[in-house]
Design a protein around this motif. Sequence first.
Motif, PDB file in Angstrom:
ATOM      1  N   PRO A 149       0.800  -1.209   0.000  1.00 61.38           N
ATOM      2  CA  PRO A 149       0.000   0.000   0.000  1.00 61.38           C
ATOM      3  C   PRO A 149       0.844   1.276   0.000  1.00 61.38           C
ATOM      4  CG  PRO A 149       0.168  -0.782   2.232  1.00 61.38           C
ATOM      5  CD  PRO A 149       0.950  -1.742   1.366  1.00 61.38           C
ATOM      6  N   GLY A 150       2.147   1.125   0.132  1.00 61.28           N
ATOM      7  CA  GLY A 150       3.011   2.292   0.280  1.00 61.28           C
ATOM      8  C   GLY A 150       3.122   3.169  -0.959  1.00 61.28           C
ATOM      9  N   TYR A 151       2.923   2.608  -2.135  1.00 61.97           N
ATOM     10  CA  TYR A 151       3.134   3.390  -3.347  1.00 61.97           C
ATOM     11  C   TYR A 151       1.871   3.602  -4.166  1.00 61.97           C
ATOM     12  CZ  TYR A 151       7.964   3.480  -2.247  1.00 61.97           C
ATOM     13  OH  TYR A 151       9.128   3.731  -1.613  1.00 61.97           O
ATOM     14  N   ASN A 152       1.023   2.608  -4.289  1.00 62.22           N
ATOM     15  CA  ASN A 152      -0.243   2.764  -5.001  1.00 62.22           C
ATOM     16  C   ASN A 152      -0.047   3.442  -6.357  1.00 62.22           C
ATOM     17  OD1 ASN A 152      -2.945   2.591  -5.507  1.00 62.22           O
ATOM     18  ND2 ASN A 152      -3.516   4.312  -4.212  1.00 62.22           N
ATOM     19  N   SER A 153       0.755   2.814  -7.195  1.00 63.39           N
ATOM     20  CA  SER A 153       1.055   3.408  -8.496  1.00 63.39           C
ATOM     21  C   SER A 153       0.012   3.023  -9.532  1.00 63.39           C
ATOM     22  CB  SER A 153       2.446   2.983  -8.967  1.00 63.39           C
ATOM     23  OG  SER A 153       2.522   1.587  -9.091  1.00 63.39           O
TER      24      SER A 153
ATOM     25  N   ALA B 102       0.770   7.440  -5.512  1.00 66.32           N
ATOM     26  CA  ALA B 102       0.094   8.224  -4.482  1.00 66.32           C
ATOM     27  C   ALA B 102       0.776   8.129  -3.128  1.00 66.32           C
ATOM     28  CB  ALA B 102      -1.359   7.765  -4.375  1.00 66.32           C
ATOM     29  N   GLY B 103       1.983   7.673  -3.084  1.00 62.45           N
ATOM     30  CA  GLY B 103       2.696   7.623  -1.819  1.00 62.45           C
ATOM     31  C   GLY B 103       4.104   7.117  -1.997  1.00 62.45           C
ATOM     32  N   CYS B 104       4.949   7.445  -1.045  1.00 65.36           N
ATOM     33  CA  CYS B 104       6.315   6.944  -1.005  1.00 65.36           C
ATOM     34  C   CYS B 104       6.728   6.909   0.460  1.00 65.36           C
ATOM     35  CB  CYS B 104       7.265   7.830  -1.806  1.00 65.36           C
ATOM     36  SG  CYS B 104       8.996   7.348  -1.629  1.00 65.36           S
ATOM     37  N   LEU B 105       6.836   5.721   0.996  1.00 69.22           N
ATOM     38  CA  LEU B 105       7.171   5.578   2.419  1.00 69.22           C
ATOM     39  C   LEU B 105       8.522   6.187   2.749  1.00 69.22           C
ATOM     40  CD1 LEU B 105       5.935   1.941   3.049  1.00 69.22           C
ATOM     41  CD2 LEU B 105       4.920   4.048   3.905  1.00 69.22           C
TER      42      LEU B 105
END
Length: 168
Positions: free
Chosen positions: A85-89, A104-107
């Motif tokens: 779920p960390g990147y949701n590309s 939508a994200g980058c941990l």
Amino acid sequence: MSVAPNLGTVLTTRFAVQTLALHRTFKARERAEAESQKLIWEIAWDTYRVWRLGPLALARTIMSNPVKRLKVATDGFPCIPFGLPGYNSREVAARLNTVAVDCAGCLIAEISLRHGEGALCTATWFTLDFPPEEQWGGSLERPNTIVGGYDQFGFQCYVRERSLENAE
């Protein structure tokens, strides 16, 4: 802190924390900021270099068209550790001979920013995407980043003309 939902998220979180710890250790030992960033990039690259081999081998085995090969390699690369779920590309519309993705994200960026080390993320993990894309026959452009203040990051990788000329 809750337990991460999958192996990719666990690995990514550990990379971010280890990056911060290494950087703080180097700074405590009076290493210059740029030297610390370079050393961390080299350590991260050793891991990244191995990860990219699987998607590249798969793409070369099943595709001769450079644009399709780039897409297969780019799609395969984020599975572990850079997946949900960390990147949701998601792939987005792009110009001809281009693979474009928004995430939508980058941990790593989020953890770096939380600890006031956005520049460290930019100088290390952010730049690791460029060499594999070059090796896969593409040229990477990254118009926006989370560290740069955007709520998501994106990249566009287009196939270089030289690669298109060699297509079967």
